[in-house]
Motif scaffolding. Structure first.
Motif, PDB file in Angstrom:
ATOM      1  N   ASN A 110      40.701  19.149  25.142  1.00 14.68           N
ATOM      2  CA  ASN A 110      40.729  18.321  26.348  1.00 14.68           C
ATOM      3  C   ASN A 110      40.546  16.865  25.903  1.00 14.68           C
ATOM      4  O   ASN A 110      39.427  16.421  25.661  1.00 14.68           O
ATOM      5  CB  ASN A 110      39.582  18.770  27.260  1.00 14.68           C
ATOM      6  CG  ASN A 110      39.603  18.060  28.591  1.00 14.68           C
ATOM      7  OD1 ASN A 110      40.427  17.184  28.834  1.00 14.68           O
ATOM      8  ND2 ASN A 110      38.678  18.446  29.452  1.00 14.68           N
ATOM      9  N   VAL A 163      29.744  21.273  33.756  1.00 15.65           N
ATOM     10  CA  VAL A 163      31.183  20.962  33.628  1.00 15.65           C
ATOM     11  C   VAL A 163      31.698  21.440  32.269  1.00 15.65           C
ATOM     12  O   VAL A 163      32.782  22.035  32.169  1.00 15.65           O
ATOM     13  CB  VAL A 163      31.439  19.450  33.808  1.00 15.65           C
ATOM     14  CG1 VAL A 163      32.936  19.149  33.711  1.00 15.65           C
ATOM     15  CG2 VAL A 163      30.890  18.962  35.146  1.00 15.65           C
ATOM     16  N   SER A 170      38.477  13.338  29.546  1.00 15.95           N
ATOM     17  CA  SER A 170      37.636  13.832  30.646  1.00 15.95           C
ATOM     18  C   SER A 170      36.696  12.743  31.119  1.00 15.95           C
ATOM     19  O   SER A 170      36.167  11.968  30.307  1.00 15.95           O
ATOM     20  CB  SER A 170      36.793  15.020  30.150  1.00 15.95           C
ATOM     21  OG  SER A 170      35.652  15.211  30.967  1.00 15.95           O
ATOM     22  N   ARG A 229      33.843  15.491  38.352  1.00 19.28           N
ATOM     23  CA  ARG A 229      33.864  16.872  38.846  1.00 19.28           C
ATOM     24  C   ARG A 229      33.184  16.964  40.211  1.00 19.28           C
ATOM     25  O   ARG A 229      33.528  17.808  41.043  1.00 19.28           O
ATOM     26  CB  ARG A 229      33.172  17.764  37.815  1.00 19.28           C
ATOM     27  CG  ARG A 229      32.838  19.185  38.238  1.00 19.28           C
ATOM     28  CD  ARG A 229      34.070  20.045  38.474  1.00 19.28           C
ATOM     29  NE  ARG A 229      33.704  21.435  38.735  1.00 19.28           N
ATOM     30  CZ  ARG A 229      33.237  21.876  39.908  1.00 19.28           C
ATOM     31  NH1 ARG A 229      33.083  21.061  40.922  1.00 19.28           N
ATOM     32  NH2 ARG A 229      32.920  23.166  40.059  1.00 19.28           N
ATOM     33  N   ASN A 233      38.781  16.203  36.432  1.00 16.52           N
ATOM     34  CA  ASN A 233      38.215  17.554  36.536  1.00 16.52           C
ATOM     35  C   ASN A 233      38.309  18.133  37.943  1.00 16.52           C
ATOM     36  O   ASN A 233      37.509  18.978  38.338  1.00 16.52           O
ATOM     37  CB  ASN A 233      36.775  17.583  36.001  1.00 16.52           C
ATOM     38  CG  ASN A 233      36.740  17.255  34.519  1.00 16.52           C
ATOM     39  OD1 ASN A 233      37.366  17.940  33.724  1.00 16.52           O
ATOM     40  ND2 ASN A 233      36.052  16.187  34.143  1.00 16.52           N
ATOM     41  N   SER A 258      41.822  16.896  31.242  1.00 12.91           N
ATOM     42  CA  SER A 258      41.456  17.340  32.599  1.00 12.91           C
ATOM     43  C   SER A 258      40.992  16.164  33.442  1.00 12.91           C
ATOM     44  O   SER A 258      40.767  16.316  34.644  1.00 12.91           O
ATOM     45  CB  SER A 258      40.369  18.416  32.540  1.00 12.91           C
ATOM     46  OG  SER A 258      39.159  17.868  32.046  1.00 12.91           O
ATOM     47  N   ALA A 281      33.558  13.603  33.041  1.00 11.14           N
ATOM     48  CA  ALA A 281      32.883  14.796  33.567  1.00 11.14           C
ATOM     49  C   ALA A 281      32.223  14.542  34.923  1.00 11.14           C
ATOM     50  O   ALA A 281      32.198  15.430  35.784  1.00 11.14           O
ATOM     51  CB  ALA A 281      31.852  15.312  32.558  1.00 11.14           C
ATOM     52  N   MET A 285      34.619  24.107  31.191  1.00 12.45           N
ATOM     53  CA  MET A 285      35.705  23.848  30.226  1.00 12.45           C
ATOM     54  C   MET A 285      35.774  24.955  29.172  1.00 12.45           C
ATOM     55  O   MET A 285      36.866  25.433  28.826  1.00 12.45           O
ATOM     56  CB  MET A 285      35.498  22.499  29.533  1.00 12.45           C
ATOM     57  CG  MET A 285      35.761  21.311  30.445  1.00 12.45           C
ATOM     58  SD  MET A 285      35.500  19.763  29.524  1.00 12.45           S
ATOM     59  CE  MET A 285      35.447  18.610  30.913  1.00 12.45           C
ATOM     60  N   ILE A 305      40.149  22.563  36.194  1.00 15.68           N
ATOM     61  CA  ILE A 305      39.919  22.715  34.755  1.00 15.68           C
ATOM     62  C   ILE A 305      40.658  23.958  34.297  1.00 15.68           C
ATOM     63  O   ILE A 305      40.158  25.082  34.457  1.00 15.68           O
ATOM     64  CB  ILE A 305      38.403  22.769  34.432  1.00 15.68           C
ATOM     65  CG1 ILE A 305      37.741  21.423  34.805  1.00 15.68           C
ATOM     66  CG2 ILE A 305      38.194  23.086  32.949  1.00 15.68           C
ATOM     67  CD1 ILE A 305      36.238  21.376  34.590  1.00 15.68           C
TER      68      ILE A 305
END
Ligand SMILES: [Zn+2]
Length: 334
Positions: free
Chosen positions: A11, A56, A14, A19, A252, A249, A16, A60, A255
Motif C-alpha cells: 500500500n 486501520v 495511506s 479511515r 481508506n 488505499s 490512516a 490492511m 481497503i
C-alpha cells in the motif's frame, strides 16, 4: 486447503486517520470533503493516532497488505505514534513525513524546509524507514521543493508528492508558476527514479513524458479517486510510456488491494474501449513489486489466497480470477 502464494500487497499511499471518514457523505466535492477531513485531522492526539492506526493497519493486513507507506502530516509526535501503531499491528511501515509550508492546519506545517528536514532526520535516527513527502505544489513553495528534491537525491530516499488530483490545483499552479504541477516538480529537481507522483489524474502528455524521462512512478488510488470524484487517471497513457504504477488505499474509504487493481484496469478499459490494457501479471506487479520499489523496500512477506473460496470456485486462471472476481476476503489470515 488449496492455496496460492503471492507476494504481499504493498500500500504505497495511506492517510490512516481518514479511515474515520468512511461512510460519511457530506461535502459536495473534493474541496467540501477536505473540510470534513481537516475537522478530523485537527482533533487527533498522539494517543488517538496510535490506537486508531492499529485498527486501520490490522484491516490492511487482513486485506493482504504487508507494507504501508504512511503519508503523514499530523505532526512529529503523531509520526512516532503511527510507527508504534504499525509495530503493534505487525505491518511494515515507511513513514513518508510530509513537508507542509503553507495552507492546511497549523499542526501540518513546519517553519522552513530546514525545520522539516531536521524532523525527518529525527524520525530516521530511530531506525524507521522514511521518505520525503512534499505534500503538493499547493502546500510547498518553490524553494522548499528545490531543497527537498536535492536532499532526497543526495540521501537516496523515496520522495512522494500529490500532483494533478484536481483541476483547481493545476490552475493555481499555472497562475503562480506558469507551469503545471509535474512540470514544476521536474524544474525543482523533485523527479527521478526515487520519486512517486500520487494521483496524476489530470496529468497532460508533456507531464507524463517528464515522468517517463525521469524514471518516476505514479501511485494510483482508484477507490479514493472514485469516492472523491477526482476523475479517470490516464492509465493507458502511463503504461504506454513505460511508467511504473503502484497502488494506494489513500483515504481508506475502502481497503482492498484486489479492488484497487480491478479498478485500475477498469479505468483503462472504460477510457480505451479495450480489454487487457494491463495484463494480469502487470496488475499484480502494480499491487506489490512497484509499490515496494516506490517505497525503497526490497523484501517483504508473502500472503496466501484460499483457492477453495466460493468466489474462486470453478475458476481456471486463478490469478485472473483473483483480480477480476474476488475480494480481499480470499486472503488467508496469517
Ligand atoms: Zn493522499
Amino acid at each position: 486447503m488449496a492455496t496460492l502464494t503471492l507476494p504481499g500487497f504493498v500500500n504505497a499511499h495511506s492517510h490512516a486517520f481518514q479511515r474515520a471518514l468512511r461512510g460519511r457523505t457530506e461535502g459536495a466535492d473534493f474541496w467540501g470533503w477536505r473540510e470534513s477531513m481537516l475537522d478530523v485531522a485537527g482533533g487527533l492526539s498522539p494517543d488517538q493516532v496510535r490506537s486508531g492506526y492499529v485498527q486501520v493497519y490490522r484491516e490492511m493486513l487482513a486485506a493482504g497488505y504487508r507494507v504501508v507507506g504512511e503519508f503523514h502530516y499530523l505532526g512529529l509526535a503523531e509520526a512516532h505514534a503511527a510507527v508504534e501503531a504499525a509495530a503493534e499491528a505487525g505491518i511494515e511501515i515507511v513513514l513518508l513525513l510530509t513537508a507542509y509550508g503553507r495552507g492546511g492546519l497549523e499542526r501540518f506545517r513546519q517553519g522552513s524546509a530546514a525545520d522539516y528536514l531536521s524532523q525527518l532526520e529525527e524520525v530516521r535516527a530511530t531506525g524507521v524507514r522514511v521518505g520525503l513527502a512534499p505534500h503538493s505544489v499547493r502546500a510547498c513553495p518553490r524553494d522548499w521543493l528545490e531543497e527537498l528534491g536535492r536532499y532526497a537525491a543526495a540521501e537516496r530516499l523515496p520522495l512522494h508528492v500529490h500532483a494533478d488530483e484536481q483541476p483547481r490545483e493545476i490552475e493555481e499552479c499555472l497562475a503562480e508558476h506558469g507551469l503545471r504541477p509535474i512540470e514544476l516538480l521536474a524544474e525543482t529537481g523533485c523527479l527521478g527514479p526515487h520519486a512517486t507522483v500520487v494521483h496524476a489524474t489530470h496529468a497532460d502528455a508533456h507531464e507524463l513524458d517528464l515522468l517517463a524521462e525521469a524514471g518516476s512512478r505514479v501511485c494510483v488510488c482508484p477507490t479514493t479517486e472514485a469516492n472523491l470524484g477526482d476523475g479517470f487517471c490516464p492509465v493507458e497513457e502511463i503504461c504506454r510510456r513505460g511508467i511504473g504504477i503502484c497502488i494506494g488505499s489513500d483515504s481508506n474509504v475502502r481497503i482492498d488491494p484486489l479492488e484497487e487493481l480491478r479498478e485500475l484496469e477498469g479505468i483503462a478499459r472504460r477510457r480505451t474501449g479495450k480489454r487487457g490494457v494491463l495484463s494480469v501479471s502487470t496488475l499484480l506487479c502494480c499491487g506489490a513489486d512497484e509499490g515496494a520499489a516506490a517505497l525503497g523496500v526490497e523484501r517483504w512477506p508473502d500472503i496466501e489466497a484460499d483457492l477453495e473460496h466460493r468466489s474462486l470456485a470453478g475458476v481456471e486462471n486463478v490469478h485472473a480470477g483473483l483480480v477480476f472476481g474476488a475480494s480481499a476476503d480470499v486472503v488467508i489470515p496469517s
